[in-house]
Design an enzyme around this catalytic site. Structure first.
Site, PDB file in Angstrom:
ATOM      1  N   SER A   1       3.451  -9.984  19.016  1.00  0.00           N
ATOM      2  CA  SER A   1       4.319 -11.281  18.585  1.00  0.00           C
ATOM      3  C   SER A   1       4.167 -12.160  19.989  1.00  0.00           C
ATOM      4  O   SER A   1       4.661 -11.516  20.773  1.00  0.00           O
ATOM      5  CB  SER A   1       5.466 -11.075  17.827  1.00  0.00           C
ATOM      6  OG  SER A   1       6.173 -12.291  17.555  1.00  0.00           O
TER       7      SER A   1
ATOM      8  N   TYR B   1      14.242  -7.247  16.512  1.00  0.00           N
ATOM      9  CA  TYR B   1      12.913  -7.301  15.891  1.00  0.00           C
ATOM     10  C   TYR B   1      11.960  -7.573  17.132  1.00  0.00           C
ATOM     11  O   TYR B   1      10.977  -6.782  17.415  1.00  0.00           O
ATOM     12  CB  TYR B   1      12.726  -8.214  14.979  1.00  0.00           C
ATOM     13  CG  TYR B   1      11.237  -8.638  14.682  1.00  0.00           C
ATOM     14  CD1 TYR B   1      10.531  -7.697  13.970  1.00  0.00           C
ATOM     15  CD2 TYR B   1      10.632  -9.872  15.284  1.00  0.00           C
ATOM     16  CE1 TYR B   1       9.097  -8.015  13.785  1.00  0.00           C
ATOM     17  CE2 TYR B   1       9.439 -10.213  15.400  1.00  0.00           C
ATOM     18  CZ  TYR B   1       8.477  -9.116  14.339  1.00  0.00           C
ATOM     19  OH  TYR B   1       7.137  -9.517  14.198  1.00  0.00           O
TER      20      TYR B   1
ATOM     21  N   LYS C   1       8.843  -5.096  19.170  1.00  0.00           N
ATOM     22  CA  LYS C   1       7.284  -5.505  19.432  1.00  0.00           C
ATOM     23  C   LYS C   1       7.196  -5.056  20.807  1.00  0.00           C
ATOM     24  O   LYS C   1       6.023  -4.453  21.323  1.00  0.00           O
ATOM     25  CB  LYS C   1       6.934  -7.102  19.274  1.00  0.00           C
ATOM     26  CG  LYS C   1       6.966  -7.193  17.783  1.00  0.00           C
ATOM     27  CD  LYS C   1       6.076  -6.585  17.115  1.00  0.00           C
ATOM     28  CE  LYS C   1       6.011  -6.551  15.660  1.00  0.00           C
ATOM     29  NZ  LYS C   1       5.237  -5.649  14.956  1.00  0.00           N
TER      30      LYS C   1
HETATM   31  P1  NAD Z   1       4.604  -8.248   5.682  1.00  0.00           P
HETATM   32  O1  NAD Z   1       5.925  -7.751   5.578  1.00  0.00           O
HETATM   33  O2  NAD Z   1       3.876  -9.141   4.612  1.00  0.00           O
HETATM   34  O3  NAD Z   1       3.712  -6.923   5.686  1.00  0.00           O
HETATM   35  C1  NAD Z   1       3.911  -5.535   6.113  1.00  0.00           C
HETATM   36  C2  NAD Z   1       3.381  -4.729   5.121  1.00  0.00           C
HETATM   37  O4  NAD Z   1       3.968  -3.221   5.873  1.00  0.00           O
HETATM   38  C3  NAD Z   1       4.276  -4.630   3.831  1.00  0.00           C
HETATM   39  O5  NAD Z   1       3.180  -4.681   2.917  1.00  0.00           O
HETATM   40  C4  NAD Z   1       5.180  -3.568   3.688  1.00  0.00           C
HETATM   41  O6  NAD Z   1       5.410  -3.128   2.561  1.00  0.00           O
HETATM   42  C5  NAD Z   1       4.564  -2.720   4.682  1.00  0.00           C
HETATM   43  N1  NAD Z   1       5.397  -1.897   5.484  1.00  0.00           N
HETATM   44  C6  NAD Z   1       6.536  -2.130   6.259  1.00  0.00           C
HETATM   45  N2  NAD Z   1       6.902  -0.667   6.577  1.00  0.00           N
HETATM   46  C7  NAD Z   1       6.367   0.192   6.443  1.00  0.00           C
HETATM   47  C8  NAD Z   1       6.332   1.843   6.248  1.00  0.00           C
HETATM   48  N3  NAD Z   1       7.044   2.000   6.885  1.00  0.00           N
HETATM   49  N4  NAD Z   1       5.263   2.318   5.879  1.00  0.00           N
HETATM   50  C9  NAD Z   1       3.994   1.889   5.037  1.00  0.00           C
HETATM   51  N5  NAD Z   1       4.442   0.284   4.886  1.00  0.00           N
HETATM   52  C10 NAD Z   1       5.159  -0.524   5.412  1.00  0.00           C
HETATM   53  O7  NAD Z   1       4.384  -8.707   7.096  1.00  0.00           O
HETATM   54  P2  NAD Z   1       3.255  -9.663   7.831  1.00  0.00           P
HETATM   55  O8  NAD Z   1       3.844 -11.113   8.059  1.00  0.00           O
HETATM   56  O9  NAD Z   1       2.047  -9.297   7.138  1.00  0.00           O
HETATM   57  O10 NAD Z   1       3.400  -9.192   9.135  1.00  0.00           O
HETATM   58  C11 NAD Z   1       2.172  -8.261   9.654  1.00  0.00           C
HETATM   59  C12 NAD Z   1       2.662  -7.730  11.126  1.00  0.00           C
HETATM   60  O11 NAD Z   1       2.450  -8.651  11.773  1.00  0.00           O
HETATM   61  C13 NAD Z   1       3.959  -7.048  11.396  1.00  0.00           C
HETATM   62  O12 NAD Z   1       3.929  -5.924  12.330  1.00  0.00           O
HETATM   63  C14 NAD Z   1       4.698  -8.172  12.058  1.00  0.00           C
HETATM   64  O13 NAD Z   1       5.943  -7.805  12.738  1.00  0.00           O
HETATM   65  C15 NAD Z   1       3.723  -8.705  12.753  1.00  0.00           C
HETATM   66  N6  NAD Z   1       3.537 -10.195  12.948  1.00  0.00           N
HETATM   67  C16 NAD Z   1       4.113 -11.058  11.884  1.00  0.00           C
HETATM   68  C17 NAD Z   1       4.288 -12.276  12.118  1.00  0.00           C
HETATM   69  C18 NAD Z   1       4.682 -13.456  11.054  1.00  0.00           C
HETATM   70  O14 NAD Z   1       5.043 -14.594  11.360  1.00  0.00           O
HETATM   71  N7  NAD Z   1       4.191 -13.255   9.599  1.00  0.00           N
HETATM   72  C19 NAD Z   1       4.180 -12.982  13.335  1.00  0.00           C
HETATM   73  C20 NAD Z   1       4.116 -11.905  14.426  1.00  0.00           C
HETATM   74  C21 NAD Z   1       3.723 -10.793  14.337  1.00  0.00           C
HETATM   75  C1  WQD Z   2       9.423 -22.475  12.993  1.00  0.00           C
HETATM   76  C2  WQD Z   2      10.190 -23.590  13.500  1.00  0.00           C
HETATM   77  C3  WQD Z   2      12.620 -23.439  13.474  1.00  0.00           C
HETATM   78  C4  WQD Z   2      13.052 -22.951   9.065  1.00  0.00           C
HETATM   79  C5  WQD Z   2       9.543 -16.726  13.581  1.00  0.00           C
HETATM   80  C6  WQD Z   2       9.921 -15.264  14.362  1.00  0.00           C
HETATM   81  C7  WQD Z   2       8.914 -14.867  15.232  1.00  0.00           C
HETATM   82  C8  WQD Z   2       7.421 -14.535  14.554  1.00  0.00           C
HETATM   83  C9  WQD Z   2       7.280 -15.877  13.773  1.00  0.00           C
HETATM   84  C10 WQD Z   2       7.163 -12.408  13.786  1.00  0.00           C
HETATM   85  C11 WQD Z   2      11.343 -23.541  14.221  1.00  0.00           C
HETATM   86  C12 WQD Z   2      12.075 -24.502  12.294  1.00  0.00           C
HETATM   87  C13 WQD Z   2      12.561 -23.289  10.415  1.00  0.00           C
HETATM   88  C14 WQD Z   2      13.981 -24.105   8.524  1.00  0.00           C
HETATM   89  C15 WQD Z   2      13.346 -25.184  10.348  1.00  0.00           C
HETATM   90  N1  WQD Z   2       7.422 -13.712  13.504  1.00  0.00           N
HETATM   91  N2  WQD Z   2      12.705 -24.272  11.022  1.00  0.00           N
HETATM   92  N3  WQD Z   2      13.836 -25.172   9.117  1.00  0.00           N
HETATM   93  O1  WQD Z   2      11.217 -19.133  14.401  1.00  0.00           O
HETATM   94  O2  WQD Z   2       8.828 -19.979  15.466  1.00  0.00           O
HETATM   95  O3  WQD Z   2       9.303 -17.644  14.585  1.00  0.00           O
HETATM   96  O4  WQD Z   2       8.340 -16.250  12.944  1.00  0.00           O
HETATM   97  O5  WQD Z   2       6.743 -11.988  14.842  1.00  0.00           O
HETATM   98  O6  WQD Z   2       9.136 -13.535  15.856  1.00  0.00           O
HETATM   99  O7  WQD Z   2      11.087 -15.482  15.088  1.00  0.00           O
HETATM  100  O8  WQD Z   2       9.218 -19.561  12.944  1.00  0.00           O
HETATM  101  O9  WQD Z   2       8.838 -20.462  10.796  1.00  0.00           O
HETATM  102  O10 WQD Z   2      11.100 -19.418  11.356  1.00  0.00           O
HETATM  103  O11 WQD Z   2      10.299 -21.419  12.521  1.00  0.00           O
HETATM  104  O12 WQD Z   2      13.511 -26.355  11.024  1.00  0.00           O
HETATM  105  O13 WQD Z   2      14.193 -24.056   7.352  1.00  0.00           O
HETATM  106  O14 WQD Z   2      10.599 -24.387  12.257  1.00  0.00           O
HETATM  107  O15 WQD Z   2      13.668 -23.760  13.991  1.00  0.00           O
HETATM  108  O16 WQD Z   2      11.559 -24.287  15.289  1.00  0.00           O
HETATM  109  P1  WQD Z   2       9.769 -19.050  14.506  1.00  0.00           P
HETATM  110  P2  WQD Z   2       9.976 -20.195  11.583  1.00  0.00           P
END
Ligand code: NAD
Ligand code: WQD
Length: 340
Positions: free
Chosen positions: A126, A151, A155
């Site tokens: 991330s 969290y 990562k």
């Molecule tokens: P998500 O929660 O939709 O998907 C994660 C999936 O993993 C889910 O289906 C959940 O059931 C499964 N899971 C969790 N723990 C498990 C376990 N112990 N065993 C088997 N399955 C398990 O999340 P996402 O948004 O698809 O994110 C996927 C990856 O990307 C994650 O590693 C997350 O940290 C990373 N990521 C997400 C974002 C974001 O904003 N969505 C941003 C950066 C990084």
């Molecule tokens: C985006 C912008 C908020 C909600 C998060 C995790 C990050 C990554 C992605 C996994 C920010 C603003 C939001 C609301 C708002 N995930 N906001 N009102 O915070 O950039 O990142 O998701 O790795 O680790 O921290 O994403 O979508 O929450 O926010 O004003 O109700 O929108 O303040 O500026 P963020 P977000």
């Protein structure tokens, strides 16, 4: 064509990636414990691709069960590892749950990979590892900053574990992908983001507000040092993001080296403010999003967007979907799940 084990393959990014893998004729085995996804996503994937991938309902932290899965489906060429918990706020209130699931999960995956001689892994990291960068756009060389949440720390730790394992054993090839802010849904509106309860992320909050599920959006802060005062992020379309995983897999499978890792930023390269997001959504959908200005959210950074030069060059990957189309996809998905 590769045989790929996808952990978390029924989740938001995982399901979109499975669709793109199947479209490129890769064979997929999904491992998911459904802790943050629904079984019905499997049939949605089949609906889009006309293929039903293998599915194992397994907790990846259960190494014996995962081992049995690697054995049953072998030989596996690569793992794409999405499975993790991702709610930043929950990680603050229940940190050990996050360390256990995200760190033990990776250890278990790496242990099985080594046991079954699977050397390729794509890991979901991330942009949170950069904190507030001093230089924008942020490149992969920017220093990692102290994580603002457990969290985010998982990562950073997981990236380090992968690098240390490569150093120790010389038998793992990794691509670490640092996602910026993934948003939107598949154009079919069959799969998309399914946040549980009140969404923390901006786009699901916008679409739920537009759908009347939430009264109004709170814009967290309008006093940042940005052109309109609201915070800036790099919002990347989930389908573009999914395609980058296929490119990363292809690169891993094509290379002849036996060990090493590469890091890539996955974003658009463009920063968009919260208010720009709201106004663009309103313009393309014709639906208004009532909002108020609230104070800054604790732990938020002011602005970040990606330098994507490396992914463009090394993966031949480009995020080319317009923000308008992305927000429309998010809205179509919201309407579909609300029967609007
Ligand atoms: P998500 O929660 O939709 O998907 C994660 C999936 O993993 C889910 O289906 C959940 O059931 C499964 N899971 C969790 N723990 C498990 C376990 N112990 N065993 C088997 N399955 C398990 O999340 P996402 O948004 O698809 O994110 C996927 C990856 O990307 C994650 O590693 C997350 O940290 C990373 N990521 C997400 C974002 C974001 O904003 N969505 C941003 C950066 C990084
Ligand atoms: C985006 C912008 C908020 C909600 C998060 C995790 C990050 C990554 C992605 C996994 C920010 C603003 C939001 C609301 C708002 N995930 N906001 N009102 O915070 O950039 O990142 O998701 O790795 O680790 O921290 O994403 O979508 O929450 O926010 O004003 O109700 O929108 O303040 O500026 P963020 P977000």
């Amino acid at each position: 064509m590769a045989k790929v084990l996808v952990t978390g393959g029924l989740g938001y990014i995982g399901s979109h990636t499975v669709v793109e893998l199947l479209a490129q004729n890769h064979e997929v085995i999904i491992v998911d414990n459904l802790s943050n996804s629904e079984y019905c996503i499997l049939s949605k994937i089949s609906e889009i691709t006309h293929t039903t991938p293998a599915f194992e309902q397994i907790d990846i932290c259960d190494t014996d069960a995962l081992r049995a899965c690697f054995k049953a489906h072998g030989p596996i060429h690569a793992v794409i590892h999405f499975a993790a918990y991702k709610a930043v706020g929950e990680s603050v209130s229940n940190s050990l749950l996050y360390y256990k699931n995200n760190v033990l999960g990776l250890l278990s995956v790496l242990e099985c990979m080594r046991e079954f001689s699977v050397c390729n892994i794509v890991f979901s990291s991330s942009c949170t590892v950069y904190g507030q960068p001093t230089q924008l756009p942020v490149t992969e060389q920017a220093p990692i900053q102290k994580a603002l949440s457990p969290y985010g720390n998982t990562k950073q730790i997981c990236e380090e574990i992968i690098c240390d394992a490569i150093h120790s054993y010389n038998d793992i090839c990794a691509v670490i992908l640092r996602y910026f802010n993934p948003i939107g849904a598949h154009p079919s509106a069959c799969i998309g983001e399914l946040p549980k309860g009140v969404p923390n992320n901006l786009v699901p909050f916008i679409t739920q507000t537009a759908a009347g599920v939430r009264k109004q959006l709170q814009v967290f802060g309008n006093d940042y040092n940005t052109p309109d005062g609201s915070a800036i992020r790099d919002y990347i379309y989930v389908v573009d993001l999914a395609k980058a995983h296929v490119k990363a897999l292809d690169k891993l499978c094509a290379q002849t080296t036996h060990s090493g890792y590469e890091l890539f930023n996955l974003g658009t390269g463009t920063g968009i403010s919260v208010l720009e997001m709201v106004h663009t959504f309103e313009r393309v959908t014709g639906v208004s999003v009532p909002y108020t200005i609230a104070s800054r959210r604790e732990g938020d950074i002011e602005q970040v967007w990606a330098d994507t030069t490396r992914a463009n060059r090394e993966l031949d990957w480009f995020a080319n979907t317009s923000l308008e189309d992305i927000l429309l996809s998010a809205w179509n998905w919201e309407k579909k799940i609300r029967n609007l």
